[in-house]
Design a protein around this motif. Structure first.
Motif, PDB file in Angstrom:
ATOM      1  N   VAL A  22     -12.574  16.206  -7.563  1.00  0.00           N
ATOM      2  CA  VAL A  22     -12.082  15.066  -7.461  1.00  0.00           C
ATOM      3  C   VAL A  22     -11.662  14.613  -8.996  1.00  0.00           C
ATOM      4  N   MET A  71     -15.414  10.486  -1.653  1.00  0.00           N
ATOM      5  CA  MET A  71     -14.564  11.927  -2.296  1.00  0.00           C
ATOM      6  C   MET A  71     -13.949  12.746  -1.292  1.00  0.00           C
ATOM      7  N   GLN A  79      -4.927  12.594   4.736  1.00  0.00           N
ATOM      8  CA  GLN A  79      -5.226  13.061   6.254  1.00  0.00           C
ATOM      9  C   GLN A  79      -6.468  12.279   6.969  1.00  0.00           C
ATOM     10  N   GLY A  82     -10.739  10.165   4.291  1.00  0.00           N
ATOM     11  CA  GLY A  82     -11.441   9.230   3.650  1.00  0.00           C
ATOM     12  C   GLY A  82     -11.717   8.073   4.712  1.00  0.00           C
ATOM     13  N   ALA A 109     -14.642   0.021  -6.873  1.00  0.00           N
ATOM     14  CA  ALA A 109     -13.513   1.049  -6.753  1.00  0.00           C
ATOM     15  C   ALA A 109     -13.275   1.632  -8.182  1.00  0.00           C
ATOM     16  N   SER A 110     -12.751   2.839  -8.176  1.00  0.00           N
ATOM     17  CA  SER A 110     -12.362   3.663  -9.361  1.00  0.00           C
ATOM     18  C   SER A 110     -10.761   3.051  -9.682  1.00  0.00           C
ATOM     19  N   LYS A 113      -7.832   2.833  -7.151  1.00  0.00           N
ATOM     20  CA  LYS A 113      -8.305   2.904  -5.718  1.00  0.00           C
ATOM     21  C   LYS A 113      -8.572   1.885  -5.027  1.00  0.00           C
TER      22      LYS A 113
HETATM   23  C1  LIG Z   1      -9.539   7.377  -2.358  1.00  0.00           C
HETATM   24  C2  LIG Z   1      -9.658   8.690  -1.274  1.00  0.00           C
HETATM   25  C3  LIG Z   1     -11.176   8.795  -0.993  1.00  0.00           C
HETATM   26  C4  LIG Z   1      -8.933   8.461  -0.117  1.00  0.00           C
HETATM   27  O1  LIG Z   1      -9.316   9.384   0.826  1.00  0.00           O
HETATM   28  P1  LIG Z   1      -8.037   9.972   1.760  1.00  0.00           P
HETATM   29  O2  LIG Z   1      -8.488  10.679   2.863  1.00  0.00           O
HETATM   30  O3  LIG Z   1      -7.146  10.558   0.836  1.00  0.00           O
HETATM   31  O4  LIG Z   1      -7.311   8.408   2.373  1.00  0.00           O
HETATM   32  P2  LIG Z   1      -6.889   8.302   3.735  1.00  0.00           P
HETATM   33  O5  LIG Z   1      -5.967   9.525   4.242  1.00  0.00           O
HETATM   34  O6  LIG Z   1      -7.873   8.009   4.898  1.00  0.00           O
HETATM   35  O7  LIG Z   1      -6.011   6.927   3.441  1.00  0.00           O
HETATM   36  C5  LIG Z   1      -6.317   5.732   4.102  1.00  0.00           C
HETATM   37  C6  LIG Z   1      -5.401   4.829   3.713  1.00  0.00           C
HETATM   38  O8  LIG Z   1      -5.743   4.405   2.233  1.00  0.00           O
HETATM   39  C7  LIG Z   1      -4.707   4.593   1.369  1.00  0.00           C
HETATM   40  N1  LIG Z   1      -4.952   5.442   0.032  1.00  0.00           N
HETATM   41  C8  LIG Z   1      -5.512   6.574   0.133  1.00  0.00           C
HETATM   42  N2  LIG Z   1      -5.666   6.875  -1.378  1.00  0.00           N
HETATM   43  C9  LIG Z   1      -5.100   5.737  -1.936  1.00  0.00           C
HETATM   44  C10 LIG Z   1      -4.985   5.491  -3.316  1.00  0.00           C
HETATM   45  N3  LIG Z   1      -5.148   6.506  -4.193  1.00  0.00           N
HETATM   46  N4  LIG Z   1      -4.291   4.444  -3.759  1.00  0.00           N
HETATM   47  C11 LIG Z   1      -3.990   3.583  -2.773  1.00  0.00           C
HETATM   48  N5  LIG Z   1      -4.049   3.916  -1.509  1.00  0.00           N
HETATM   49  C12 LIG Z   1      -4.628   4.843  -0.895  1.00  0.00           C
HETATM   50  C13 LIG Z   1      -3.853   5.464   2.339  1.00  0.00           C
HETATM   51  O9  LIG Z   1      -2.461   5.432   1.866  1.00  0.00           O
HETATM   52  C14 LIG Z   1      -4.082   5.044   3.513  1.00  0.00           C
HETATM   53  O10 LIG Z   1      -3.218   3.714   3.918  1.00  0.00           O
HETATM   54  P3  LIG Z   1      -2.595   3.937   5.496  1.00  0.00           P
HETATM   55  O11 LIG Z   1      -3.703   3.789   6.387  1.00  0.00           O
HETATM   56  O12 LIG Z   1      -1.762   2.723   5.428  1.00  0.00           O
HETATM   57  O13 LIG Z   1      -1.703   5.155   5.684  1.00  0.00           O
HETATM   58  C15 LIG Z   1      -9.403  10.143  -2.097  1.00  0.00           C
HETATM   59  O14 LIG Z   1      -8.250  10.012  -2.469  1.00  0.00           O
HETATM   60  C16 LIG Z   1     -10.336  10.649  -3.021  1.00  0.00           C
HETATM   61  O15 LIG Z   1     -11.383  11.464  -2.886  1.00  0.00           O
HETATM   62  N6  LIG Z   1      -9.711  10.350  -4.378  1.00  0.00           N
HETATM   63  C17 LIG Z   1     -10.444  10.962  -5.506  1.00  0.00           C
HETATM   64  C18 LIG Z   1     -11.776  10.176  -5.546  1.00  0.00           C
HETATM   65  C19 LIG Z   1     -11.912   8.736  -5.644  1.00  0.00           C
HETATM   66  O16 LIG Z   1     -10.908   8.106  -6.582  1.00  0.00           O
HETATM   67  N7  LIG Z   1     -12.476   8.198  -4.695  1.00  0.00           N
HETATM   68  C20 LIG Z   1     -12.595   6.750  -4.720  1.00  0.00           C
HETATM   69  C21 LIG Z   1     -14.064   6.031  -5.233  1.00  0.00           C
HETATM   70  S1  LIG Z   1     -13.728   4.521  -5.725  1.00  0.00           S
END
Ligand SMILES: CC(C)(COP(=O)(O)OP(=O)(O)OC[C@H]1O[C@@H](n2cnc3c(N)ncnc32)[C@H](O)[C@@H]1OP(=O)(O)O)[C@@H](O)C(=O)NCCC(=O)NCCS
Length: 142
Positions: A22, A71, A79, A82, A109-110, A113
């Motif tokens: 990530v 992550m 999908q 998360g 939060a990052s 995020k």
């Molecule tokens: C952030 C993270 C954990 C989200 O996981 P994911 O499986 O992609 O998220 P989901 O598909 O469950 O999305 C859930 C909701 O969050 C929102 N979301 C996901 N990533 C987002 C982002 N980067 N910014 C804003 N909203 C986000 C989606 O739009 C979705 O909204 P919806 O329910 O209205 O459709 C993933 O993108 C990731 O691993 N990112 C890199 C590591 C990171 O930054 N982790 C967060 C630590 S603070």
């Protein structure tokens, strides 16, 4: 996709692999091992037997709990993996809240995020009428 979930799996290689995937960089295995040994609850998500997501709870388990290191591997993002991880961690938190309803749950939060956490009811401390969440500056951030 065949989703499997494991609780409390402390696999250092999987953790480090996801951490790097990530974009957070590579972590020393010895350090990750200590971090995972001291993690009181975690969720690992697999597609069949391939690690694709992870999240953990750290803290004193009853007064202050931190959601950390959510992550999801890039190819599997957006999908709801998360969401699955967060819901599992929040289920565990609900169990703990039966023992202590005043349990406080934090997450840092990052950048960018915040919206993801807002979906699960998180607000900034300022919006909750509290003082700012603060972090000790490290040399890198100075
Ligand atoms: C952030 C993270 C954990 C989200 O996981 P994911 O499986 O992609 O998220 P989901 O598909 O469950 O999305 C859930 C909701 O969050 C929102 N979301 C996901 N990533 C987002 C982002 N980067 N910014 C804003 N909203 C986000 C989606 O739009 C979705 O909204 P919806 O329910 O209205 O459709 C993933 O993108 C990731 O691993 N990112 C890199 C590591 C990171 O930054 N982790 C967060 C630590 S603070």
């Amino acid at each position: 996709m065949k989703i499997n979930i494991k609780e409390n799996n402390k696999n250092v290689q999987e953790f480090n692999f996801l951490y790097d995937s990530v974009g957070w960089g590579s972590y020393d295995e010895g350090i990750s091992k200590i971090a995972l040994d001291n993690t009181f609850y975690s969720i690992s998500v697999y597609d069949d037997d391939k690690i694709i997501g992870y999240g953990r709870l750290i803290g004193d388990t009853i007064c202050f709990v931190y959601i950390q290191d959510i992550m999801v591997r890039k190819e599997y993002q957006s999908q709801k993996i998360g969401t699955l991880i967060m819901n599992k961690l929040l289920e565990k938190i609900k169990e703990l809240q039966k023992i202590n309803p005043d349990l406080r749950v934090y997450s840092g939060a990052s950048k960018g995020k915040e919206k993801f956490y807002e979906k699960f009811g998180f607000v900034t401390r300022i919006d909750a009428g509290l003082g700012a969440g603060m972090i000790l500056k490290t040399n890198e951030e100075n």
